[in-house]
Design a protein around this motif. Structure first.
Motif, PDB file in Angstrom:
ATOM      1  N   ALA A 307      -7.791  -5.794  -2.107  1.00 61.28           N
ATOM      2  CA  ALA A 307      -7.301  -4.826  -1.129  1.00 61.28           C
ATOM      3  C   ALA A 307      -6.539  -3.692  -1.788  1.00 61.28           C
ATOM      4  CB  ALA A 307      -6.406  -5.528  -0.107  1.00 61.28           C
ATOM      5  N   VAL A 308      -5.905  -3.964  -2.923  1.00 63.09           N
ATOM      6  CA  VAL A 308      -5.161  -2.929  -3.652  1.00 63.09           C
ATOM      7  C   VAL A 308      -6.006  -2.347  -4.774  1.00 63.09           C
ATOM      8  CG1 VAL A 308      -3.168  -2.461  -5.133  1.00 63.09           C
ATOM      9  CG2 VAL A 308      -2.894  -3.850  -3.069  1.00 63.09           C
ATOM     10  N   LEU A 309      -6.520  -3.198  -5.670  1.00 62.90           N
ATOM     11  CA  LEU A 309      -7.204  -2.708  -6.867  1.00 62.90           C
ATOM     12  C   LEU A 309      -8.459  -1.898  -6.544  1.00 62.90           C
ATOM     13  CD1 LEU A 309      -6.870  -5.839  -9.205  1.00 62.90           C
ATOM     14  CD2 LEU A 309      -5.467  -3.765  -9.177  1.00 62.90           C
ATOM     15  N   SER A 310      -9.144  -2.247  -5.468  1.00 67.86           N
ATOM     16  CA  SER A 310     -10.396  -1.547  -5.148  1.00 67.86           C
ATOM     17  C   SER A 310     -10.170  -0.143  -4.607  1.00 67.86           C
ATOM     18  CB  SER A 310     -11.192  -2.353  -4.110  1.00 67.86           C
ATOM     19  OG  SER A 310     -10.494  -2.409  -2.867  1.00 67.86           O
ATOM     20  N   THR A 311      -8.922   0.214  -4.297  1.00 69.10           N
ATOM     21  CA  THR A 311      -8.639   1.531  -3.724  1.00 69.10           C
ATOM     22  C   THR A 311      -8.151   2.551  -4.750  1.00 69.10           C
ATOM     23  OG1 THR A 311      -6.303   1.056  -3.211  1.00 69.10           O
ATOM     24  CG2 THR A 311      -7.955   0.385  -1.578  1.00 69.10           C
ATOM     25  N   ILE A 312      -7.850   2.108  -5.971  1.00 70.16           N
ATOM     26  CA  ILE A 312      -7.198   2.980  -6.939  1.00 70.16           C
ATOM     27  C   ILE A 312      -8.078   4.169  -7.319  1.00 70.16           C
ATOM     28  CG2 ILE A 312      -6.102   3.107  -9.203  1.00 70.16           C
ATOM     29  CD1 ILE A 312      -4.640   1.340  -7.119  1.00 70.16           C
ATOM     30  N   LEU A 383       0.815   2.256  -5.483  1.00 73.81           N
ATOM     31  CA  LEU A 383      -0.615   1.936  -5.454  1.00 73.81           C
ATOM     32  C   LEU A 383      -1.142   1.820  -4.023  1.00 73.81           C
ATOM     33  CD1 LEU A 383      -0.825  -0.771  -8.283  1.00 73.81           C
ATOM     34  CD2 LEU A 383      -0.961   1.733  -8.484  1.00 73.81           C
ATOM     35  N   VAL A 384      -0.239   1.683  -3.068  1.00 73.37           N
ATOM     36  CA  VAL A 384      -0.654   1.540  -1.666  1.00 73.37           C
ATOM     37  C   VAL A 384      -0.271   2.771  -0.858  1.00 73.37           C
ATOM     38  CG1 VAL A 384      -0.657  -0.981  -1.708  1.00 73.37           C
ATOM     39  CG2 VAL A 384       1.456   0.224  -1.116  1.00 73.37           C
ATOM     40  N   ILE A 385      -0.034   3.891  -1.501  1.00 71.91           N
ATOM     41  CA  ILE A 385       0.235   5.131  -0.792  1.00 71.91           C
ATOM     42  C   ILE A 385      -0.955   5.482   0.089  1.00 71.91           C
ATOM     43  CG2 ILE A 385      -0.669   6.573  -2.671  1.00 71.91           C
ATOM     44  CD1 ILE A 385       1.552   8.602  -2.011  1.00 71.91           C
ATOM     45  N   SER A 386      -0.695   6.020   1.265  1.00 68.87           N
ATOM     46  CA  SER A 386      -1.778   6.347   2.188  1.00 68.87           C
ATOM     47  C   SER A 386      -2.405   7.688   1.834  1.00 68.87           C
ATOM     48  CB  SER A 386      -1.252   6.397   3.630  1.00 68.87           C
ATOM     49  OG  SER A 386      -0.377   7.504   3.801  1.00 68.87           O
TER      50      SER A 386
END
Length: 408
Positions: A307-312, A383-386
């Motif tokens: 959920a986190v790493l795939s968005t970087i 890392l989770v900034i929108s």
């Protein structure tokens, strides 16, 4: 401290009571939530700095707050005369998800690197001979502020002026394999490098360079140390950056995002290398602190998720798109550097050496950024900034750039 007492503390107090080794912004942050920060006057800022890649999950992430609150009612500190459950739990997570078999906890990146360098020399002395002590490092590198680590770092501006430096340290140009070949020999105990140089301008190691250094280390029985204090823990899109290169280090250091804002660091290594250590040869009072490790476990579980790493990668792309919009109008950037959300924007020739001006002007428009050297702007947000916060923050930054450009 009451609200009245708190309000009485102003920025000029820093200049009166603090050692003058920093030049902080003129506002004082007092509250943070996610990727937003509020100052003493209630003014809101968007945070693209992330505490220099520390606040990987933003400010006051609920899972980190919960972990800290729960642990604070159980056990705060026991020293390393005793072990504790959170330390073992975090160590197990690191072992399960990396090349490592053994973990050493400390409190800062410098301490983790100090431990790594001491281990490398101790291993070489024990396994080979007392003269195998040479350490190869790289220009523009940064490994901490202790006398040993600042001497290993490749920036004289940080290491000069403190008297004699530790001996047997050699610096060569980064990404130059021939330079490494010219200095590595049987007296070399270790090569230390950042897969992505942080303070040195966000230069990425090339795959060919890392593969070549790995081969040279194997040839000369030297240990390869990866300093992932800044580029590790999800920052570049994988748990650790070495996993993108397919090159396995012998020792790896982690800090910054490892605690999501709570001070903690770790040195990771293998059973073989760790076998030369024994009780008393190295240590730290606070390392493996239950509070820090409990928060570290919570941070690890959130960061090391799809959920986190795939968005970087997508977030990096959005940042660059927004920077390019600014660049099309003002022509202030010449290239983009780094990996993932360890992002650098190289200033174009007319703005060389003015990175700090961009940083300071950005705060006027309520956005927090960093520099990496004098000519690179650095963005290390949560890392989770929108996406909305990225766009909004970049709109503020665009106004800062406009003001700076027009003030020439």
């Amino acid at each position: 401290m009451t609200i009245k007492q708190q309000a009485s503390i102003k920025r000029d107090c820093f200049d009166k009571v603090m050692l003058p080794v920093y030049a902080p912004a003129q506002f004082i942050p007092v509250k943070g939530l996610g990727s937003r920060v509020w100052d003493q006057n209630g003014e809101e800022y968007i945070d693209f700095a992330g505490g220099i890649a520390v606040n990987a999950l933003g400010h006051c992430h609920p899972k980190l707050v919960k972990a800290l609150q729960e642990q604070s009612e159980k056990l705060w500190h026991v020293s390393n005369v005793f072990t504790n459950e959170p330390a073992l739990q975090l160590a197990q997570r690191l072992v399960d998800h990396t090349f490592a078999d053994r973990i050493f906890f400390a409190n800062s990146g410098a301490e983790a690197n100090e431990a790594a360098l001491k281990l490398a020399r101790h291993y070489a002395i024990k396994k080979f001979n007392p003269y195998k002590t040479k350490i190869i490092s790289f220009t523009h590198s940064f490994h901490g502020r202790t006398l040993f680590t600042v001497s290993v770092g490749g920036q004289a501006k940080y290491s000069d002026g403190f008297g004699p430096k530790p001996a047997d340290i050699v610096h060569v140009p980064f990404n130059n394999l021939d330079a490494v070949k010219a200095v590595i020999d049987d007296h070399t105990c270790a090569v230390i490098l950042e897969p992505v140089q942080g303070e040195g301008g966000l230069t990425c190691a090339t795959p060919e360079f890392l593969a070549g250094v790995r081969q040279l280390c194997d040839e000369f029985n030297a240990l390869l140390i990866f300093d992932e204090v800044q580029c590790g823990m999800g920052r570049t899109g994988t748990l650790f950056t070495y996993q993108q290169y397919g090159i396995i280090p012998d020792i790896l250091t982690s800090a910054k995002a490892l605690g999501g804002g709570f001070p903690i660091s770790a040195m990771l290594t293998t059973d073989t290398i760790a076998s030369v250590m024994y009780p008393g040869v190295h240590g730290t009072t606070y390392g493996g602190n239950p509070l820090a490790c409990a928060v570290g476990c919570a941070a690890f579980d959130v960061i090391n998720s799809d959920a986190v790493l795939s968005t970087i990668t997508a977030k990096r792309k959005l940042f660059i798109e927004q920077l390019e919009k600014i660049n099309q109008q003002f022509s202030v950037f010449s290239q983009y550097r780094g990996k993932g959300l360890l992002l650098g924007a190289q200033l174009s020739e007319p703005y060389h050496d003015r990175a700090r001006d961009f940083l300071n002007t950005a705060t006027e428009f309520k956005v927090m950024i960093l520099n990496a050297g004098t000519s690179v702007l650095r963005f290390t947000p949560s890392l989770v900034i929108s996406d909305e916060e990225i766009i909004q923050g970049m709109a503020r930054f665009a106004k800062a750039v406009e003001k700076l450009v027009n003030s020439k």
